[in-house]
Design an enzyme around this catalytic site. Structure first.
Site, mmCIF file in Angstrom:
data_model
loop_
_atom_site.group_PDB
_atom_site.id
_atom_site.type_symbol
_atom_site.label_atom_id
_atom_site.label_comp_id
_atom_site.label_asym_id
_atom_site.label_seq_id
_atom_site.Cartn_x
_atom_site.Cartn_y
_atom_site.Cartn_z
ATOM 1 N N SER A 143 1.108 -0.938 0.183
ATOM 2 C CA SER A 143 -0.094 0.040 -0.139
ATOM 3 C C SER A 143 0.715 0.768 0.134
ATOM 4 O O SER A 143 1.916 1.436 0.319
ATOM 5 C CB SER A 143 -1.102 0.154 1.314
ATOM 6 N N TYR A 156 -1.289 -0.390 10.569
ATOM 7 C CA TYR A 156 -2.088 -0.741 9.242
ATOM 8 C C TYR A 156 -0.223 -0.788 8.464
ATOM 9 O O TYR A 156 0.173 -1.340 8.007
ATOM 10 C CB TYR A 156 -2.905 0.302 8.843
#
Ligand code: NDP
Length: 249
Positions: A143, A156
């Site tokens: 990501s 995350y």
């Protein structure tokens, strides 16, 4: 189906929705036989039907990637039934965002279990097969959050930072075996991932971020993955970072 991936066997984890589903469709359209894995068997069965009706080939294998035995089974069943494995797309992931102070520690563990250990278990199982074949390609979905830390996203961030570190170390370790490793780093993609956020503030934040710009669609990321895995064997696309045009960071 004919295409650049004819006779190739591709496994896609997290194929029951979003980026994984679009990736399975894109790789099948290039002629790969796709093995689609996730926990929701009904969604996998519907996707397999759709791919087959469009002239492709798909084998659903219900898998929880956080369970090492199930992750091993996914890889070994694919190899046993289809004779080889060429591509593994480690896409299954969760984004249970929220501040660290007062954060939900069960959510933290789940993110590490799916986003990091899920990637490691399937990778560990597939590497001996790739080494014996003298070829193979692992695509890890990281990501933008694997490169830029933001308040409210820290854990995350840590999992996706981990995916980037594992991917680069692995690339160096296995290049001598002719194994390719690619890391894909999407920005905001409109999928159901955010529906699972349990922290109300984090949920509101991500909803506002999605409304403020035109986000990417799953197909945009699937196209990037298809590009990476259809290059000639001497080309390893190491990393692709893709943001929506209007996403600043
Ligand atoms: P979705 O929620 O649509 O898809 C996530 C997939 O992961 C689902 O198919 C889900 O299937 C699967 N999954 C979750 N937990 C497990 C598990 N324990 N075992 C097996 N499969 C599991 O989200 P996205 O398509 O957005 O996410 C795909 C990847 O892209 C993730 O790694 C995410 O971190 C990454 N990403 C997403 C971005 C975005 O903005 N959407 C941005 C950057 C990266 P099931 O529930 O059936 O098991």
């Amino acid at each position: 189906m004919t295409g650049k991936l004819e006779n190739k066997i591709a496994i896609v984890t997290g194929a029951s929705s979003g980026i994984g589903e679009a990736t399975a469709i894109a790789l099948a359209a290039e002629g790969a036989k796709v093995v689609i894995a996730a926990r929701r068997g009904d969604r996998l069965a519907a996707l397999a039907k759709r791919i087959t009706e469009n002239g492709g080939a798909a084998l659903p294998i219900v898998t929880d990637v956080t369970d090492e035995t199930q992750a091993n089974n996914l890889i070994h069943k694919t190899n046993a039934e289809l004779g080889r494995v060429d591509i593994l797309v480690n896409n299954a992931g969760v984004a249970l965002t929220g501040n660290i102070a007062g954060g939900n520690t069960a959510d933290w563990r789940r993110m590490f279990d799916v986003n990091v250990f899920g990637v490691l278990y399937t990778t560990h199982a597939v590497l001996p097969i790739f080494q014996a074949q003298g070829s193979g390609h692992i695509v890890n979905i990281s990501s933008v959050a694997g490169r830029i830390a933001r308040a409210g996203v820290g854990i995350y961030n840590a999992t996706k930072w981990g995916v980037n570190a594992i991917s680069e170390a692995l690339r160096q370790e296995v290049l001598k075996d002719n194994i390719r490793v690619t890391v894909i780093e999407p920005g905001l993609v409109e999928t159901e991932i955010n529906n699972h956020v349990t922290d109300p503030v984090a949920k509101k934040n991500v909803e506002e971020r999605l409304k403020a710009i035109t986000p990417l669609q799953s197909e945009d990321i699937a196209n990037a993955i298809a590009y990476a895995v259809t290059q000639p064997p001497h080309v390893n696309v190491n990393e692709i970072l893709i943001r929506p045009t209007q996403q600043e960071r």
